[in-house]
Design a protein around this motif. Structure first.
Motif, PDB file in Angstrom:
ATOM      1  N   ARG A 182      25.476  31.494  51.620  1.00  0.00           N
ATOM      2  CA  ARG A 182      25.947  30.229  52.171  1.00  0.00           C
ATOM      3  C   ARG A 182      26.156  30.382  53.676  1.00  0.00           C
ATOM      4  O   ARG A 182      26.749  31.353  54.135  1.00  0.00           O
ATOM      5  CB  ARG A 182      27.279  29.884  51.511  1.00  0.00           C
ATOM      6  CG  ARG A 182      27.865  28.581  51.955  1.00  0.00           C
ATOM      7  CD  ARG A 182      29.236  28.443  51.364  1.00  0.00           C
ATOM      8  NE  ARG A 182      29.163  28.078  49.966  1.00  0.00           N
ATOM      9  CZ  ARG A 182      29.011  26.820  49.542  1.00  0.00           C
ATOM     10  NH1 ARG A 182      28.867  25.864  50.392  1.00  0.00           N
ATOM     11  NH2 ARG A 182      28.984  26.563  48.265  1.00  0.00           N
ATOM     12  N   GLU A 183      25.659  29.470  54.451  1.00  0.00           N
ATOM     13  CA  GLU A 183      25.831  29.540  55.905  1.00  0.00           C
ATOM     14  C   GLU A 183      27.025  28.658  56.270  1.00  0.00           C
ATOM     15  O   GLU A 183      26.888  27.445  56.459  1.00  0.00           O
ATOM     16  CB  GLU A 183      24.520  29.069  56.556  1.00  0.00           C
ATOM     17  CG  GLU A 183      24.544  28.809  58.054  1.00  0.00           C
ATOM     18  CD  GLU A 183      24.716  30.059  58.892  1.00  0.00           C
ATOM     19  OE1 GLU A 183      24.481  31.165  58.391  1.00  0.00           O
ATOM     20  OE2 GLU A 183      25.101  29.916  60.065  1.00  0.00           O
ATOM     21  N   GLY A 184      28.221  29.272  56.311  1.00  0.00           N
ATOM     22  CA  GLY A 184      29.426  28.508  56.629  1.00  0.00           C
ATOM     23  C   GLY A 184      29.543  27.309  55.705  1.00  0.00           C
ATOM     24  O   GLY A 184      29.333  27.400  54.508  1.00  0.00           O
ATOM     25  N   ASN A 185      29.843  26.165  56.272  1.00  0.00           N
ATOM     26  CA  ASN A 185      29.983  24.975  55.447  1.00  0.00           C
ATOM     27  C   ASN A 185      28.847  23.980  55.716  1.00  0.00           C
ATOM     28  O   ASN A 185      28.928  22.827  55.357  1.00  0.00           O
ATOM     29  CB  ASN A 185      31.330  24.318  55.705  1.00  0.00           C
ATOM     30  CG  ASN A 185      31.562  24.171  57.192  1.00  0.00           C
ATOM     31  OD1 ASN A 185      30.612  24.079  57.955  1.00  0.00           O
ATOM     32  ND2 ASN A 185      32.808  24.149  57.594  1.00  0.00           N
ATOM     33  N   MET A 216      36.584  21.910  52.100  1.00  0.00           N
ATOM     34  CA  MET A 216      36.023  21.196  50.937  1.00  0.00           C
ATOM     35  C   MET A 216      34.513  21.053  51.071  1.00  0.00           C
ATOM     36  O   MET A 216      33.773  21.162  50.088  1.00  0.00           O
ATOM     37  CB  MET A 216      36.712  19.843  50.765  1.00  0.00           C
ATOM     38  CG  MET A 216      38.146  20.013  50.282  1.00  0.00           C
ATOM     39  SD  MET A 216      39.063  18.481  50.275  1.00  0.00           S
ATOM     40  CE  MET A 216      38.366  17.706  48.825  1.00  0.00           C
ATOM     41  N   ALA A 217      34.036  20.875  52.313  1.00  0.00           N
ATOM     42  CA  ALA A 217      32.584  20.793  52.536  1.00  0.00           C
ATOM     43  C   ALA A 217      31.911  22.111  52.154  1.00  0.00           C
ATOM     44  O   ALA A 217      30.730  22.136  51.798  1.00  0.00           O
ATOM     45  CB  ALA A 217      32.292  20.452  53.995  1.00  0.00           C
ATOM     46  N   ALA A 218      32.683  23.203  52.234  1.00  0.00           N
ATOM     47  CA  ALA A 218      32.137  24.516  51.869  1.00  0.00           C
ATOM     48  C   ALA A 218      32.372  24.832  50.392  1.00  0.00           C
ATOM     49  O   ALA A 218      32.021  25.914  49.917  1.00  0.00           O
ATOM     50  CB  ALA A 218      32.786  25.595  52.727  1.00  0.00           C
ATOM     51  N   GLY A 219      32.998  23.932  49.689  1.00  0.00           N
ATOM     52  CA  GLY A 219      33.245  24.142  48.262  1.00  0.00           C
ATOM     53  C   GLY A 219      34.432  25.049  47.976  1.00  0.00           C
ATOM     54  O   GLY A 219      34.537  25.613  46.888  1.00  0.00           O
TER      55      GLY A 219
END
Ligand code: MRU
Length: 347
Positions: free
Chosen positions: A4-7, A210-213
């Motif tokens: 995952r690249e950040g968010n 939250m955008a990053a889960g």
């Protein structure tokens, strides 16, 4: 493991060379709208910093560097000193602003034959260094969290204000270990303090996590004690706006209270910041100028109705200083620095 690249948000601050524009995420529009602003004039750059459209120490430094380049390109090299002074007056506390502007000026002076090109390259270098420093902070911070992990399952953390991707170009400082850990498949539970009065925790940290889960729980600032008392967090992670030579940490107001609580409950209190946030000219925290902002932020913003009586006295400091004695470690791109900071913090 999932990569995952950040968010996956756009860069918080970017240089659009084709349009001669500074492109920023408008942080005052979040969390409602992810809006990019394309700014072209010195007045717009200054306004963006003053009104916190771009905020967070590293992001302010990068925006100021790019803004200085663009403003000088537009108005002429002879205005360098004037442009620098105008940008420097936009906010007083985050030392990255002054550090970046000094670097820009030095770069132009060192290259009298092509000073504008030197400014362009230096602004891009400052951006690239921010990305690299935050990445290194993420790796060192993650290793530190794993070292001190006392139970399996999600790593539970408490953070204050926003020292994540929105406060720097990409992955931020205090949240960089979270993003580095997500890439490796670790799970996190993050408590975000709402951060009165401007709600950077509620509006920005909650949004980007939250955008990053990430499993994110928003708390009011006065709930930090119960969260710590109940053993709900393993560590507190914050950023910094300026770190004095003795390790005193100036950060968003409320940070020092969290450090006192963390000490009381025996929870490690980690500060994550690039070396560009260390100000060796400030011997101790008392040398740092703390911004005081408009009282209207406390009495009127964010609620439909005014929420305090007209005429009430307001004290609205934007930052406070956490004494170095309460800081368990300072995580920089160089690694994990331990007390005594007067020795471990070196230029
Ligand atoms: O007033 P702000 O939102 O600019 O304050 C920001 C903070 O206090 C951050 O925690 C700090 O700049 C560190 S950002 C990596």
């Amino acid at each position: 493991m999932k990569k995952r690249e950040g968010n996956r948000l756009p860069d918080t601050v970017a240089l659009d060379e084709e349009r001669n524009a500074l492109v920023i995420i408008d942080q005052t529009a979040l969390p409602g709208e992810l809006k990019l602003l394309s700014l072209t004039t010195l007045e717009e750059f200054i306004d963006a910093i003053k009104t916190l459209k771009v905020r967070g120490a590293p992001a302010i430094g990068v925006a100021a560097a790019m803004g200085l380049y663009l403003a000088v390109k537009r108005s002429g090299m002879e205005r360098l000193g004037e442009v620098k002074a105008a940008l420097a007056a936009s906010r007083p506390t985050a030392v990255n602003l002054f550090w970046a502007l000094d670097r820009m000026e030095q770069a132009a002076l060192a290259c009298p034959d092509a000073p504008l090109e030197a400014l362009r390259l230096e602004a891009l270098r400052i951006r690239d260094e921010d990305i690299q420093a935050c990445r290194a902070i993420g790796e060192h911070g993650l290793a530190l969290l794993l070292e001190n992990r006392h139970k399996e399952g999600a790593l539970s953390l408490l953070t204050h204000c926003n020292a994540g991707s929105l406060a720097a170009v990409r992955i931020g400082t205090a949240l960089a270990p979270v993003y580095a850990g997500l890439e490796r498949g670790y799970r996190f539970k993050v408590y975000a303090g709402e951060t009165r009065p401007l709600l950077q925790g509620a509006r920005l940290t909650a949004f980007e996590l939250m955008a990053a889960g990430v499993d994110t729980t928003l708390i009011c600032d006065n709930m930090a004690s119960i969260v710590m008392q109940k053993g709900m967090v393993q560590a507190v992670l914050t950023g910094a706006d300026r770190i004095a030579a003795n390790g005193d940490v100036c950060n968003k107001v409320g940070t020092s209270g969290l450090a006192v609580l963390a000490k009381h409950y025996g929870i490690p209190f980690y500060v994550c910041a690039p070396m560009s946030t260390v100000d060796f000219q400030s011997v101790a925290g008392e040398d740092i100028l703390i911004e005081e902002r408009d009282g209207q932020e406390v009495t009127e913003m964010w609620f439909g109705k005014r929420m305090a009586p007209k005429g009430v006295n307001i004290f609205n400091p934007a930052f406070d200083v956490t004494p170095h004695t309460l800081v368990t470690a300072i995580v920089t791109e160089r690694g994990v620095l331990r007390p005594p900071y007067a020795k471990s913090l070196t230029p």
